[in-house]
Design a protein around this motif. Structure first.
Motif, PDB file in Angstrom:
ATOM      1  N   GLY A  22       0.811  -1.216   0.000  1.00  0.00           N
ATOM      2  CA  GLY A  22       0.000   0.000   0.000  1.00  0.00           C
ATOM      3  C   GLY A  22       0.839   1.258   0.000  1.00  0.00           C
ATOM      4  N   ILE A  23       1.909   1.282   0.796  1.00  0.00           N
ATOM      5  CA  ILE A  23       2.755   2.475   0.875  1.00  0.00           C
ATOM      6  C   ILE A  23       3.432   2.761  -0.457  1.00  0.00           C
ATOM      7  CG2 ILE A  23       4.878   3.402   1.904  1.00  0.00           C
ATOM      8  CD1 ILE A  23       4.068   2.046   4.510  1.00  0.00           C
ATOM      9  N   GLY A  24       3.959   1.724  -1.080  1.00  0.00           N
ATOM     10  CA  GLY A  24       4.631   1.918  -2.365  1.00  0.00           C
ATOM     11  C   GLY A  24       3.699   1.886  -3.554  1.00  0.00           C
ATOM     12  N   GLY A  25       2.403   1.657  -3.311  1.00  0.00           N
ATOM     13  CA  GLY A  25       1.459   1.539  -4.408  1.00  0.00           C
ATOM     14  C   GLY A  25       0.482   2.695  -4.474  1.00  0.00           C
ATOM     15  N   THR A  26      -0.759   2.434  -4.069  1.00  0.00           N
ATOM     16  CA  THR A  26      -1.797   3.447  -4.225  1.00  0.00           C
ATOM     17  C   THR A  26      -1.585   4.661  -3.328  1.00  0.00           C
ATOM     18  OG1 THR A  26      -3.154   2.179  -2.649  1.00  0.00           O
ATOM     19  CG2 THR A  26      -3.544   1.812  -5.001  1.00  0.00           C
ATOM     20  N   PHE A  27      -0.836   4.504  -2.219  1.00  0.00           N
ATOM     21  CA  PHE A  27      -0.545   5.649  -1.352  1.00  0.00           C
ATOM     22  C   PHE A  27       0.184   6.745  -2.121  1.00  0.00           C
ATOM     23  CE2 PHE A  27       2.438   8.039   1.233  1.00  0.00           C
ATOM     24  CZ  PHE A  27       1.648   8.498   2.275  1.00  0.00           C
ATOM     25  N   GLN A  28       1.253   6.364  -2.811  1.00  0.00           N
ATOM     26  CA  GLN A  28       2.049   7.377  -3.482  1.00  0.00           C
ATOM     27  C   GLN A  28       1.302   7.991  -4.661  1.00  0.00           C
ATOM     28  OE1 GLN A  28       5.462   6.328  -5.861  1.00  0.00           O
ATOM     29  NE2 GLN A  28       5.046   4.146  -5.623  1.00  0.00           N
ATOM     30  N   ILE A  29       0.394   7.238  -5.281  1.00  0.00           N
ATOM     31  CA  ILE A  29      -0.383   7.799  -6.390  1.00  0.00           C
ATOM     32  C   ILE A  29      -1.388   8.813  -5.861  1.00  0.00           C
ATOM     33  CG2 ILE A  29      -1.949   7.250  -8.288  1.00  0.00           C
ATOM     34  CD1 ILE A  29      -0.632   4.483  -8.370  1.00  0.00           C
ATOM     35  N   GLY A  30      -2.083   8.459  -4.770  1.00  0.00           N
ATOM     36  CA  GLY A  30      -2.981   9.421  -4.148  1.00  0.00           C
ATOM     37  C   GLY A  30      -2.247  10.654  -3.671  1.00  0.00           C
ATOM     38  N   PHE A  31      -1.018  10.459  -3.176  1.00  0.00           N
ATOM     39  CA  PHE A  31      -0.191  11.571  -2.716  1.00  0.00           C
ATOM     40  C   PHE A  31       0.111  12.524  -3.866  1.00  0.00           C
ATOM     41  CE2 PHE A  31       3.895  13.559  -1.835  1.00  0.00           C
ATOM     42  CZ  PHE A  31       3.742  14.006  -0.530  1.00  0.00           C
ATOM     43  N   GLN A  32       0.481  11.979  -5.010  1.00  0.00           N
ATOM     44  CA  GLN A  32       0.813  12.818  -6.162  1.00  0.00           C
ATOM     45  C   GLN A  32      -0.403  13.566  -6.692  1.00  0.00           C
ATOM     46  OE1 GLN A  32       3.649  11.191  -9.184  1.00  0.00           O
ATOM     47  NE2 GLN A  32       3.445   9.326  -7.986  1.00  0.00           N
ATOM     48  N   ILE A  33      -1.549  12.901  -6.713  1.00  0.00           N
ATOM     49  CA  ILE A  33      -2.761  13.534  -7.232  1.00  0.00           C
ATOM     50  C   ILE A  33      -3.156  14.740  -6.387  1.00  0.00           C
ATOM     51  CG2 ILE A  33      -5.252  13.181  -7.517  1.00  0.00           C
ATOM     52  CD1 ILE A  33      -4.632  10.366  -8.472  1.00  0.00           C
ATOM     53  N   SER A  34      -3.011  14.621  -5.060  1.00  0.00           N
ATOM     54  CA  SER A  34      -3.435  15.720  -4.197  1.00  0.00           C
ATOM     55  C   SER A  34      -2.406  16.842  -4.130  1.00  0.00           C
ATOM     56  CB  SER A  34      -3.723  15.199  -2.783  1.00  0.00           C
ATOM     57  OG  SER A  34      -2.556  14.648  -2.197  1.00  0.00           O
ATOM     58  N   THR A  35      -1.110  16.513  -4.167  1.00  0.00           N
ATOM     59  CA  THR A  35      -0.087  17.552  -4.007  1.00  0.00           C
ATOM     60  C   THR A  35       0.035  18.459  -5.219  1.00  0.00           C
ATOM     61  OG1 THR A  35       1.604  15.967  -4.737  1.00  0.00           O
ATOM     62  CG2 THR A  35       1.295  16.256  -2.352  1.00  0.00           C
ATOM     63  N   ILE A  36      -0.301  17.963  -6.408  1.00  0.00           N
ATOM     64  CA  ILE A  36      -0.135  18.798  -7.601  1.00  0.00           C
ATOM     65  C   ILE A  36      -1.017  20.037  -7.531  1.00  0.00           C
ATOM     66  CG2 ILE A  36      -1.915  17.623  -8.960  1.00  0.00           C
ATOM     67  CD1 ILE A  36       1.492  18.928 -10.216  1.00  0.00           C
ATOM     68  N   THR A  37      -2.151  19.943  -6.823  1.00  0.00           N
ATOM     69  CA  THR A  37      -3.040  21.098  -6.675  1.00  0.00           C
ATOM     70  C   THR A  37      -2.362  22.223  -5.903  1.00  0.00           C
ATOM     71  OG1 THR A  37      -4.936  19.609  -6.667  1.00  0.00           O
ATOM     72  CG2 THR A  37      -5.302  21.842  -5.861  1.00  0.00           C
ATOM     73  N   TYR A  38      -1.585  21.855  -4.884  1.00  0.00           N
ATOM     74  CA  TYR A  38      -0.951  22.857  -4.035  1.00  0.00           C
ATOM     75  C   TYR A  38       0.274  23.488  -4.692  1.00  0.00           C
ATOM     76  CZ  TYR A  38      -3.941  21.015  -0.359  1.00  0.00           C
ATOM     77  OH  TYR A  38      -5.027  20.646   0.380  1.00  0.00           O
ATOM     78  N   MET A  39       0.741  22.911  -5.781  1.00  0.00           N
ATOM     79  CA  MET A  39       1.925  23.437  -6.448  1.00  0.00           C
ATOM     80  C   MET A  39       1.593  24.288  -7.666  1.00  0.00           C
ATOM     81  SD  MET A  39       4.649  20.296  -6.145  1.00  0.00           S
ATOM     82  CE  MET A  39       3.534  18.993  -6.655  1.00  0.00           C
ATOM     83  N   SER A  40       0.318  24.495  -7.924  1.00  0.00           N
ATOM     84  CA  SER A  40      -0.086  25.218  -9.131  1.00  0.00           C
ATOM     85  C   SER A  40       0.557  26.595  -9.223  1.00  0.00           C
ATOM     86  CB  SER A  40      -1.620  25.347  -9.152  1.00  0.00           C
ATOM     87  OG  SER A  40      -2.039  26.182 -10.209  1.00  0.00           O
ATOM     88  N   GLN A  41       0.353  27.435  -8.219  1.00  0.00           N
ATOM     89  CA  GLN A  41       0.879  28.794  -8.267  1.00  0.00           C
ATOM     90  C   GLN A  41       2.407  28.820  -8.300  1.00  0.00           C
ATOM     91  OE1 GLN A  41      -0.840  30.754  -4.888  1.00  0.00           O
ATOM     92  NE2 GLN A  41      -2.764  31.207  -5.948  1.00  0.00           N
ATOM     93  N   HIS A  42       3.030  27.926  -7.533  1.00  0.00           N
ATOM     94  CA  HIS A  42       4.490  27.921  -7.453  1.00  0.00           C
ATOM     95  C   HIS A  42       5.121  27.480  -8.776  1.00  0.00           C
ATOM     96  CE1 HIS A  42       3.822  28.714  -3.328  1.00  0.00           C
ATOM     97  NE2 HIS A  42       3.519  27.474  -2.983  1.00  0.00           N
ATOM     98  N   VAL A  43       4.557  26.436  -9.395  1.00  0.00           N
ATOM     99  CA  VAL A  43       5.109  25.949 -10.661  1.00  0.00           C
ATOM    100  C   VAL A  43       4.896  26.976 -11.769  1.00  0.00           C
ATOM    101  CG1 VAL A  43       4.922  24.159 -12.433  1.00  0.00           C
ATOM    102  CG2 VAL A  43       4.866  23.527 -10.017  1.00  0.00           C
ATOM    103  N   LYS A  44       3.728  27.609 -11.795  1.00  0.00           N
ATOM    104  CA  LYS A  44       3.490  28.641 -12.804  1.00  0.00           C
ATOM    105  C   LYS A  44       4.475  29.800 -12.635  1.00  0.00           C
ATOM    106  CE  LYS A  44      -1.468  27.766 -13.418  1.00  0.00           C
ATOM    107  NZ  LYS A  44      -2.838  28.304 -13.185  1.00  0.00           N
TER     108      LYS A  44
END
Length: 499
Positions: A22-44
Motif C-alpha cells: 500500500g505504501i509503495g502503491g496506491t498511497f504514493q499515487i494518491g499523494f501525487q494527485i493531491s499535491t499537484i493542486t498545491y503546487m499550481s501557483q508555485h510551478v506557474k
C-alpha cells in the motif's frame, strides 16, 4: 474485535505485506494527485521566471496555461502507456520483480523533479511527471493483482479494500504536506514534488523480504515448495486447506490454458460479461462525480463566506472524512458484500448529487444554503469511499481467473487513464457551460450503473474464483448446456494436504 485481533496475529505476514504494497502503491499515487493542486501557483511562477531569464520577457499567459495543463495531463498519458505494458511484464517477470523495478523508475522521476528548480528547467518537471505517470500506470494493476492473489478467501475483500484506504491516506497526507506552513511554500515546493520518491524507497527496501504470490509460484513457475513457503510466511502455520484447494481447483481449470492477450480476452465468449462488468465499474468510477465534487468544494466554501486562508484546511476535512470512510469500508465489505456496497453506494451518491445541484442553485437565496451544500459534499465523499471505491477494487480482482487477469487489468487501466486524461482536459469546459448542472450527467451515470449492477453482477463475497466463474457462465451461455466441471484428484493434492 477479538476475531480481528486473532486474524492479525495469525496473518501478520499478510498484514505486513499489505502495508508495504500500500505504501509503495496506491498511497504514493494518491499523494501525487493531491499535491499537484498545491503546487499550481508555485510551478506557474517558476515557469514564468525561467522563461524571463532565458528570453528576456515574461511568458504569454496562454502559453503558461498550456505548459501547466501539460504538466498536469502528462501524468495521465504516462499512466496510459505504463498500464498498456503491465500485462506483458507481469506474465514474464512476476509482480514482485516488476514492482521493484517500478520503484526505481519512481525514485529517478522524483529526483528529476526535485532538482528542476536548481537546474532552472521546467522541462524536467514535465519529464518527471511523465515518468511518474508510467510508474503509476504499471503500479496500479500490479498492486491490485498482487493483493488479490496473496489473500485468503475470508480476508480477500478486506485486503482488496486496503488499496482504497492507502489511496485516500495518500491524498490526505498530500493535502497536509501541501499546506503553506509545511512543504507548500515558495521555497519548499521542489521538496514536496520530490517526496513521492520516499514511498517508493520504502517499498524497494522492504519488498525483497516478502514472497511472490502463491498462485503465481504454483501455476506459472510450477514451484510447489516456493508456494508452500509463501503461504506459511503470509498466512501463518495454521490450517489453510480450503484456500489451497481453491488454488488447486483454479490450476485444474487452467490446464492447457495459456495466458490470454488483450485481443484474445476481448474475443473470448466465456468471459464476455466479466469484461462488461469491469468496463462498467471502471467507467463509473471516472464518471461518478468525485472529481467534480473536489472542484466545487472551493467555490462552495467561498460562497459561504469563509476566508481563503481557511478554505484549504476545510478542504482537508473532506479528504480526512473520505479516509475515515475508506477504513470503515475495509471493515464492512466482508459483512455486506461487494454488490450491496456498489449498488447502494451508486444510488445514494446519485441522490446526493441531486441534492447538491439543488442547494447550489439556491445558495444565493438563503445564507445557510452553502452550509447544506458543504454537508452534502462531505457526505458524498464519505459514501464514495465507504462503498464503491473499495468494492470496485475487490470485484475487479475476483471475477477473473489468473489466465485472464493480467489482460483484464490492462483493459481496466487503459480505460481509467484515458478517462483521467479526457476528463482532465474537457471537464473545465463542461463546468464553464453547465456550471453546477454538470452533476446531473454524473447522477444519470450512477443511477444507470446501479441498475446494471443490481441485475447482472453476481455477489463474489466468500466464493472461490471457480464458483464466481460458474455464476458468470449463466450470463455468458444463457441457452447453452454447460457440462459440470469436475476436479479429479491428482498428485497436486498431496501438496495441499501437507500444508
Amino acid at each position: 474485535m477479538t476475531g480481528f485481533l486473532a486474524d492479525l496475529v495469525q496473518y501478520r505476514g499478510l498484514f505486513q505485506m499489505l502495508t508495504v504494497l500500500g505504501i509503495g502503491g496506491t498511497f504514493q499515487i494518491g499523494f501525487q494527485i493531491s499535491t499537484i493542486t498545491y503546487m499550481s501557483q508555485h510551478v506557474k511562477a517558476f515557469i514564468n521566471e525561467t522563461w524571463l531569464e532565458r528570453y528576456g520577457h515574461p511568458i504569454h499567459q496562454d502559453n503558461l496555461l498550456l505548459l501547466w495543463s501539460m504538466t498536469v495531463s502528462i501524468f495521465g498519458i504516462g499512466g496510459l502507456l505504463g498500464s498498456s505494458g503491465s500485462r506483458y511484464l507481469t506474465v514474464k517477470y512476476g509482480k514482485k520483480k516488476c514492482l521493484l523495478c517500478n520503484n526505481l523508475l519512481m525514485i529517478v522521476a522524483a529526483s528529476i523533479m526535485g532538482f528542476s528548480k536548481a537546474a532552472q528547467s521546467f522541462e524536467m518537471i514535465l519529464i518527471g511527471r511523465f515518468m511518474c505517470g508510467i510508474s503509476a500506470g504499471l503500479c496500479v494493476p500490479l498492486h491490485h493483482q498482487y493483493v488479490g492473489e496473496i489473500s485468503p478467501r475470508k480476508l480477500r475483500g478486506f485486503a482488496n479494500s486496503t488499496a482504497s484506504c492507502f489511496w485516500t491516506l495518500g491524498k490526505a497526507i498530500g493535502q497536509i504536506s501541501g499546506q503553506r506552513e509545511l512543504l507548500g511554500s515558495q521555497s519548499l515546493w521542489p521538496v514536496l514534488m520530490a517526496s513521492c520518491g520516499l514511498p517508493a524507497l520504502i517499498q524497494i527496501v522492504t519488498l525483497p523480504f516478502f514472497p511472490e504470490s502463491p498462485p503465481y509460484l504454483l501455476m506459472h513457475k510450477g514451484d510447489q515448495e516456493g508456494c508452500k513457503k509463501a503461504i506459511r510466511q503470509l498466512w501463518g502455520e495454521g490450517h489453510h486447506q480450503a484456500d489451497t484447494d481453491d488454488i488447486m481447483k483454479e490450476k485444474e481449470t487452467m490446464k492447457n490454458t495459456k495466458i490470454l492477450s488483450v485481443l484474445e480476452l476481448m474475443r473470448e465468449p466465456a468471459i464476455r460479461w466479466q469484461l462488461y462488468m469491469i468496463v462498467i465499474l471502471t467507467t463509473t468510477i471516472q464518471l461518478c462525480g468525485i472529481n467534480a465534487i473536489y472542484f466545487y468544494t472551493f467555490e462552495v466554501l467561498q460562497a459561504a463566506g469563509f476566508e481563503e486562508s481557511m478554505i484549504s484546511y476545510m478542504t482537508l476535512a473532506v479528504g480526512l472524512s473520505e479516509l475515515v470512510a475508506a477504513v470503515v469500508c475495509s471493515s464492512i465489505i466482508e459483512r455486506l458484500g461487494r454488490k450491496v456496497l456498489l449498488r447502494g453506494g451508486y444510488l445514494v451518491m446519485g441522490s446526493l448529487l441531486a441534492g447538491i445541484t439543488i442547494t447550489l442553485s439556491l445558495q444565493d437565496w438563503y445564507f445557510w444554503m452553502p452550509y447544506c451544500s458543504l454537508c452534502l459534499i462531505i457526505l458524498f465523499a464519505v459514501v464514495f469511499a465507504a462503498g464503491p471505491a473499495g468494492a470496485t477494487v475487490a470485484v475487479r480482482v475476483e471475477i477473473f481467473q489468473l489466465s485472464c487477469r493480467p489482460s483484464a487489468f490492462v483493459v481496466s487501466a487503459v480505460i481509467n487513464w484515458a478517462g483521467v486524461f479526457v476528463i482532465g482536459t474537457t471537464f473545465p469546459f463542461i463546468v464553464e457551460r453547465l456550471k453546477h448542472f454538470c452533476f446531473l450527467i454524473f447522477m444519470g451515470v450512477l443511477f444507470t450503473s446501479g441498475i446494471v449492477i443490481h441485475l447482472f453482477l453476481p455477489e463474489t463475497k466468500g466464493k472461490s474464483i471457480v464458483e464466481i466463474t460458474e455464476e458468470f457462465h449463466k450470463l455468458n451461455f444463457k441457452k447453452k448446456h454447460l457440462p459440470t466441471m469436475t476436479n479429479h484428484p491428482t498428485e497436486d493434492y498431496t501438496f495441499c494436504t501437507r500444508l
